[in-house]
Scaffold this motif. Structure first.
Motif, PDB file in Angstrom:
ATOM      1  N   ARG A 496      39.067  48.441  60.003  1.00  0.00           N
ATOM      2  CA  ARG A 496      39.000  48.054  58.602  1.00  0.00           C
ATOM      3  C   ARG A 496      40.256  47.286  58.221  1.00  0.00           C
ATOM      4  NH1 ARG A 496      38.556  52.824  54.607  1.00  0.00           N
ATOM      5  NH2 ARG A 496      39.207  51.220  53.122  1.00  0.00           N
ATOM      6  N   ALA A 497      40.096  46.364  57.282  1.00  0.00           N
ATOM      7  CA  ALA A 497      41.228  45.621  56.730  1.00  0.00           C
ATOM      8  C   ALA A 497      41.124  45.709  55.222  1.00  0.00           C
ATOM      9  CB  ALA A 497      41.191  44.161  57.193  1.00  0.00           C
ATOM     10  N   ASP A 498      42.226  46.114  54.556  1.00  0.00           N
ATOM     11  CA  ASP A 498      42.198  46.397  53.125  1.00  0.00           C
ATOM     12  C   ASP A 498      42.981  45.365  52.334  1.00  0.00           C
ATOM     13  OD1 ASP A 498      40.750  48.849  53.488  1.00  0.00           O
ATOM     14  OD2 ASP A 498      42.620  49.727  54.235  1.00  0.00           O
ATOM     15  N   TYR A 499      42.431  44.976  51.188  1.00  0.00           N
ATOM     16  CA  TYR A 499      43.034  43.965  50.328  1.00  0.00           C
ATOM     17  C   TYR A 499      42.918  44.418  48.868  1.00  0.00           C
ATOM     18  CZ  TYR A 499      42.331  40.810  54.359  1.00  0.00           C
ATOM     19  OH  TYR A 499      42.333  40.226  55.600  1.00  0.00           O
ATOM     20  N   GLY A 500      43.665  43.729  48.002  1.00  0.00           N
ATOM     21  CA  GLY A 500      43.418  43.774  46.573  1.00  0.00           C
ATOM     22  C   GLY A 500      43.954  44.957  45.808  1.00  0.00           C
ATOM     23  N   LEU A 501      44.677  45.861  46.415  1.00  0.00           N
ATOM     24  CA  LEU A 501      45.166  47.039  45.678  1.00  0.00           C
ATOM     25  C   LEU A 501      46.120  46.632  44.570  1.00  0.00           C
ATOM     26  CD1 LEU A 501      45.735  49.525  48.641  1.00  0.00           C
ATOM     27  CD2 LEU A 501      43.881  49.548  46.960  1.00  0.00           C
ATOM     28  N   ALA A 502      46.930  45.618  44.821  1.00  0.00           N
ATOM     29  CA  ALA A 502      47.948  45.227  43.845  1.00  0.00           C
ATOM     30  C   ALA A 502      47.353  44.579  42.604  1.00  0.00           C
ATOM     31  CB  ALA A 502      48.950  44.267  44.490  1.00  0.00           C
ATOM     32  N   VAL A 503      46.124  44.112  42.678  1.00  0.00           N
ATOM     33  CA  VAL A 503      45.498  43.452  41.527  1.00  0.00           C
ATOM     34  C   VAL A 503      44.289  44.239  41.040  1.00  0.00           C
ATOM     35  CG1 VAL A 503      46.340  41.125  41.985  1.00  0.00           C
ATOM     36  CG2 VAL A 503      44.276  41.953  43.148  1.00  0.00           C
ATOM     37  N   GLN A 504      44.263  45.529  41.345  1.00  0.00           N
ATOM     38  CA  GLN A 504      43.200  46.435  40.902  1.00  0.00           C
ATOM     39  C   GLN A 504      41.806  45.941  41.295  1.00  0.00           C
ATOM     40  OE1 GLN A 504      45.609  45.257  38.299  1.00  0.00           O
ATOM     41  NE2 GLN A 504      46.811  46.791  39.404  1.00  0.00           N
ATOM     42  N   ALA A 505      41.733  45.397  42.484  1.00  0.00           N
ATOM     43  CA  ALA A 505      40.427  44.974  43.001  1.00  0.00           C
ATOM     44  C   ALA A 505      40.334  45.368  44.470  1.00  0.00           C
ATOM     45  CB  ALA A 505      40.240  43.456  42.841  1.00  0.00           C
ATOM     46  N   SER A 642      46.597  35.199  45.740  1.00  0.00           N
ATOM     47  CA  SER A 642      46.728  34.737  47.122  1.00  0.00           C
ATOM     48  C   SER A 642      47.584  35.689  47.945  1.00  0.00           C
ATOM     49  CB  SER A 642      47.342  33.334  47.146  1.00  0.00           C
ATOM     50  OG  SER A 642      48.644  33.347  46.563  1.00  0.00           O
ATOM     51  N   GLN A 643      48.395  36.501  47.284  1.00  0.00           N
ATOM     52  CA  GLN A 643      49.260  37.428  47.996  1.00  0.00           C
ATOM     53  C   GLN A 643      48.570  38.749  48.303  1.00  0.00           C
ATOM     54  OE1 GLN A 643      52.258  36.290  48.984  1.00  0.00           O
ATOM     55  NE2 GLN A 643      51.640  34.374  47.973  1.00  0.00           N
ATOM     56  N   SER A 644      47.574  39.118  47.475  1.00  0.00           N
ATOM     57  CA  SER A 644      46.994  40.449  47.593  1.00  0.00           C
ATOM     58  C   SER A 644      45.569  40.470  48.112  1.00  0.00           C
ATOM     59  CB  SER A 644      47.045  41.149  46.224  1.00  0.00           C
ATOM     60  OG  SER A 644      46.438  42.422  46.297  1.00  0.00           O
ATOM     61  N   ASN A 665      38.945  25.188  49.835  1.00  0.00           N
ATOM     62  CA  ASN A 665      39.525  25.046  48.497  1.00  0.00           C
ATOM     63  C   ASN A 665      39.459  26.406  47.820  1.00  0.00           C
ATOM     64  OD1 ASN A 665      40.458  23.971  46.079  1.00  0.00           O
ATOM     65  ND2 ASN A 665      39.302  22.071  46.374  1.00  0.00           N
ATOM     66  N   THR A 666      40.618  26.979  47.539  1.00  0.00           N
ATOM     67  CA  THR A 666      40.675  28.323  46.961  1.00  0.00           C
ATOM     68  C   THR A 666      41.140  28.273  45.513  1.00  0.00           C
ATOM     69  OG1 THR A 666      42.930  28.596  47.814  1.00  0.00           O
ATOM     70  CG2 THR A 666      41.121  29.422  49.178  1.00  0.00           C
ATOM     71  N   ALA A 667      40.720  29.293  44.745  1.00  0.00           N
ATOM     72  CA  ALA A 667      41.129  29.420  43.343  1.00  0.00           C
ATOM     73  C   ALA A 667      41.503  30.878  43.099  1.00  0.00           C
ATOM     74  CB  ALA A 667      39.989  29.003  42.421  1.00  0.00           C
ATOM     75  N   PHE A 668      42.663  31.094  42.459  1.00  0.00           N
ATOM     76  CA  PHE A 668      43.128  32.461  42.193  1.00  0.00           C
ATOM     77  C   PHE A 668      43.387  32.613  40.697  1.00  0.00           C
ATOM     78  CE2 PHE A 668      44.158  31.645  46.633  1.00  0.00           C
ATOM     79  CZ  PHE A 668      43.559  32.747  47.231  1.00  0.00           C
ATOM     80  N   SER A 669      42.693  33.583  40.111  1.00  0.00           N
ATOM     81  CA  SER A 669      42.720  33.725  38.653  1.00  0.00           C
ATOM     82  C   SER A 669      43.993  34.368  38.140  1.00  0.00           C
ATOM     83  CB  SER A 669      41.513  34.546  38.196  1.00  0.00           C
ATOM     84  OG  SER A 669      41.525  35.834  38.802  1.00  0.00           O
ATOM     85  N   ARG A 670      44.727  35.107  39.005  1.00  0.00           N
ATOM     86  CA  ARG A 670      45.955  35.746  38.568  1.00  0.00           C
ATOM     87  C   ARG A 670      47.164  35.120  39.256  1.00  0.00           C
ATOM     88  NH1 ARG A 670      44.516  42.200  37.716  1.00  0.00           N
ATOM     89  NH2 ARG A 670      42.653  41.825  36.439  1.00  0.00           N
TER      90      ARG A 670
END
Length: 739
Positions: A496-505, A642-644, A665-670
């Motif tokens: 498993r690979a985990d992402y998004g904890l820092a942005v509550q996702a 992009s960091q989380s 092409n990426t888009a990051f809302s935060r």
């Protein structure tokens, strides 16, 4: 009716058609092989006089020279009282090799023409050729109906398995098979006197021949005026007889040549009927058209596969849930049940309703919604049981229902009730059922009961609905049906690979494999369930704890990857997503694979635009991974940071380097830009519009709000092209997998 007209003859004649097609494919090689062994001078380089002079110099006893349609030149001669035949080089007249017809191809030709049964076999082969023509025509009508019209025949097909293989091969081979069938039928009809044969009458023997001293054959003017490309046969005069003549046959006609003066005598052009007949033979056999022979041979080789897949489709249809016992004829039934289903689950409820109504004494007809008839003359009740596919779309067995409803002529006494099946967690819960209810009301039908919706195949809800219907029709119905749980496989989490904890996702990429049996069971013969073949974009059904209905997650992997990979965002209060996020490597779950053939990139070289947000990147990453042909593929994806939560970041960089991914092409809302994937599409609107104009396909995966925003942006981008998302969907060029 058309399906039966196509399927029944194919089933009855499948074996004979396979024999004729395989032998035809073998014979189709002969023109190409003959051409490969022939020496063919350029047009105008060699005349018949030059050819004959060279051959006679090498073969003084020449009796006949023949040029076959392939270009092979054969000399028939006598030498020391022995006759012979050699393949010769027309540029030198020298022999290449002794000539004799192939015994193998002769045997195959007899099998192809007559099935080794003489005239009876020839007649049967002719009937099979006519039958093949009917199968081609009916098959193309069915194919056009399936994909929405003739204009869509060259567009990508959806689906998988036998149906997909059958349709793709039919599209590839139908013109070649139809040409072979029509020409074969024509020749058979001529042989048995059903069509007139062209007159074979040649020119009469000339009344006057000079009788002078024969001139060398290479000097005769009539032969010098004929190019080798037009030559077919030259029969030499009998040695020592000055009154005999050369007999010349060309592509344009035949005549005689005076052996002393070289004058052309009694020339008779070929009749139009003879020319047509020869063309038909060439179009059927490939003689003189070796390239066409190879095309026809390739088409013929599809027939065994078409036969097998056709029989498989027939058998699957026979075993399909729609085949119900005691199913009344639609024209005689007093009660109609129409079923819309994607994975056949709804059919189980329909069968229970059908059985209960039959038991109560009604004459019930049940069929899929796509089979809606123009009218049901005896019916007074219509029940529609349908699921909803995706974000409010029709399921597979109901996709043509709305179109067919336009021709529907309901009787005044016909009343209807619609029952929808779905999952309440979706905002468009049972939307298609609601749309069907409204459409039937607009058609002028009265409601027997208001539309109701069943959440996650709830047996109690179905039973309650049955009680309400019982009150309406005045007959008790005991609807007690519990759908069988799907056959599951035990899966073990291996990574498993985990992402998004820092942005509550919190989002995790989970990779599973089929678990090996443990404990004492590992010593038993291996008979545990294994996974079927699957592709990226198919669905993994996960059985959450406490016996809840399965939840589905799009697969980011294919069977060849050796793992089942999904991308899961933990939802607030989500029973299954929370359960999956608690797993650790080594933990096991119960799951199963469900095909999702309507969401995957089309094959070919046209660009593919992949659009997603959040965990919707899963299947898109799987499509990119499988893009080993390096077709143009562009990804637009949105996350929070992009960091989380830059999901699949190292993999995507690798795919860019090895060109499986053409553009990212990426888009990051935060982030500082605070952008969404819709914004990136607007920035690239010229490029997107250009790709769509050249045939690009668009696939969208992610949440409902994102998908709605993307649809609006794409509609705006495509306005200058006078097209929109709706039109692209109809063409199979805009696909969605949304939740």
């Amino acid at each position: 009716m058309l399906r039966k007209f196509h399927g029944l003859p194919g089933l009855l004649a499948g074996l004979l058609l396979m024999v004729l097609s395989v032998t035809g494919a073998v014979l189709a090689l002969a023109p190409a092989l003959d051409r490969a062994s022939a020496v063919v001078p350029a047009s105008g380089d060699v005349s018949v006089a030059e050819l004959a002079g060279r051959v006679v110099a090498q073969y003084p006893g020449t009796e006949q020279i023949v040029r076959e349609p392939s270009g092979k030149v054969i000399v028939y001669y006598s030498r020391d009282g022995q006759v012979g035949a050699d393949l010769v080089n027309p540029l030198t007249g020298e022999g290449i090799a002794p000539y004799e017809s192939s015994a193998f191809f002769g045997w195959v030709k007899d099998l192809h023409r007559s099935l080794m049964l003489d005239d009876a076999g020839r007649a049967l082969a002719g009937v099979m050729a006519a039958l093949m023509g009917l199968l081609c025509v009916s098959g193309m009508l069915l194919l056009a109906r399936r994909i929405g019209g003739w204009k869509n025949l060259l567009r990508p097909f959806s689906g998988s398995g036998s149906k997909r293989v059958h349709a793709e091969l039919a599209r590839f081979a139908v013109l070649g098979l139809l040409l072979s069938a029509l020409t074969g039928s024509y020749m058979s009809a001529q042989r048995f006197g059903l069509l007139p044969e062209a007159s074979a009458t040649g020119p009469g023997f000339p009344a006057e021949v000079s009788g002078g001293q024969p001139a060398p054959v290479g000097t005769l003017n009539a032969l010098g005026n004929v190019d080798l490309g037009e030559f077919r046969e030259l029969v030499f005069p009998y040695p020592g007889d000055p009154q005999d003549v050369y007999s010349l046959t060309t592509t344009g006609g035949s005549g005689f040549v005076d052996q002393a003066t070289g004058e052309l005598l009694q020339y008779q052009p070929r009749s139009e009927g003879s020319i047509v007949q020869q063309w038909i033979v060439s179009l059927h056999t490939g003689e003189g058209l070796w390239w066409l022979g190879l095309i026809l041979g390739a088409a013929a080789l599809t027939v065994p596969v078409l036969s097998v897949t056709g029989m498989t489709i027939w058998w699957q249809r026979r075993r399909s849930p729609g085949k119900l016992p005691d199913n009344a004829d639609a024209s005689l039934a007093d009660t109609i049940i129409l079923v819309g289903s994607e994975g056949n689950t709804t059919w189980g409820f329909a069968r229970e309703l059908h059985a209960s109504l039959n038991k109560a004494g009604f004459h019930v007809h049940c069929s899929e919604m796509n089979a809606l008839a123009d009218r049901y003359p005896q019916a007074s009740r219509l029940f529609v049981l349908t699921s909803t596919y995706g974000d409010g779309d029709a399921p597979a067995s109901a996709r043509r229902f709305m179109a067919r409803l336009g021709n529907f002529r309901p009787g005044k006494a016909l009343k209807f009730a619609v029952l929808g099946f779905g999952d309440r967690q979706f905002s468009n819960f049972c939307k298609f059922a609601v749309d069907v209810d409204a459409a039937l009301a607009d058609k002028g039908l009265s409601r027997l009961h208001t539309v109701e919706r069943i959440d996650r195949c709830s047996s109690p809800q179905f039973r309650e609905w049955g009680e309400k219907i019982s009150e309406e029709i005045g007959v008790p119905l005991a609807l007690d049906y519990s759908p069988l749980p799907p056959a599951t496989v035990e899966l073990e989490l291996i990574e498993r690979a985990d992402y998004g904890l820092a942005v509550q996702a919190p989002t995790s990429i989970l990779r599973f494999k089929a678990a090996e049996p443990g404990g004492w069971r590992k010593y038993l013969p291996s008979n545990h369930k294994t996974l079927p073949a699957f592709e990226a974009g198919d669905l993994l059904g996960v059985m959450p704890p406490n016996g809840q209905a399965p939840r589905f997650y799009s697969l980011a992997s294919s069977a060849t990857d050796g793992v089942l990979e999904i991308c899961v965002r933990k939802q607030p209060g989500g029973l299954c997503s929370g359960y999956l996020h608690e797993l650790r490597p080594g933990d096991r779950i119960e799951g199963f694979v469900r095909e999702n053939p309507d969401f995957r990139p089309a094959k070919g070289s046209n660009p593919v635009i992949l659009i997603g947000a959040g965990a919707g990147i899963g299947p898109l990453a799987g499509f990119i991974r499988k893009n080993t042909s390096r077709s143009p593929m562009y990804l637009y994806w949105g996350g929070r940071s992009s960091q989380s939560d830059f999901l699949y970041k190292p993999e995507l960089r690798h795919y860019l380097d090895d060109h499986r991914l053409t553009g990212l092409n990426t888009a990051f809302s935060r982030s500082d830009e605070r952008a969404y994937v819709q914004d990136k599409l607007r920035q690239d609107e010229s490029a997107v519009r250009q790709m769509v104009s050249t045939g690009a396909q668009i696939l969208v995966c992610g949440g409902r709000d994102m998908a709605a925003g993307v649809r609006q942006v794409i509609d705006d981008i495509l306005k200058p092209l006078a097209t929109d998302v709706k039109m692209l969907k109809a063409q199979g060029r805009y696909l969605e997998d949304i939740y």
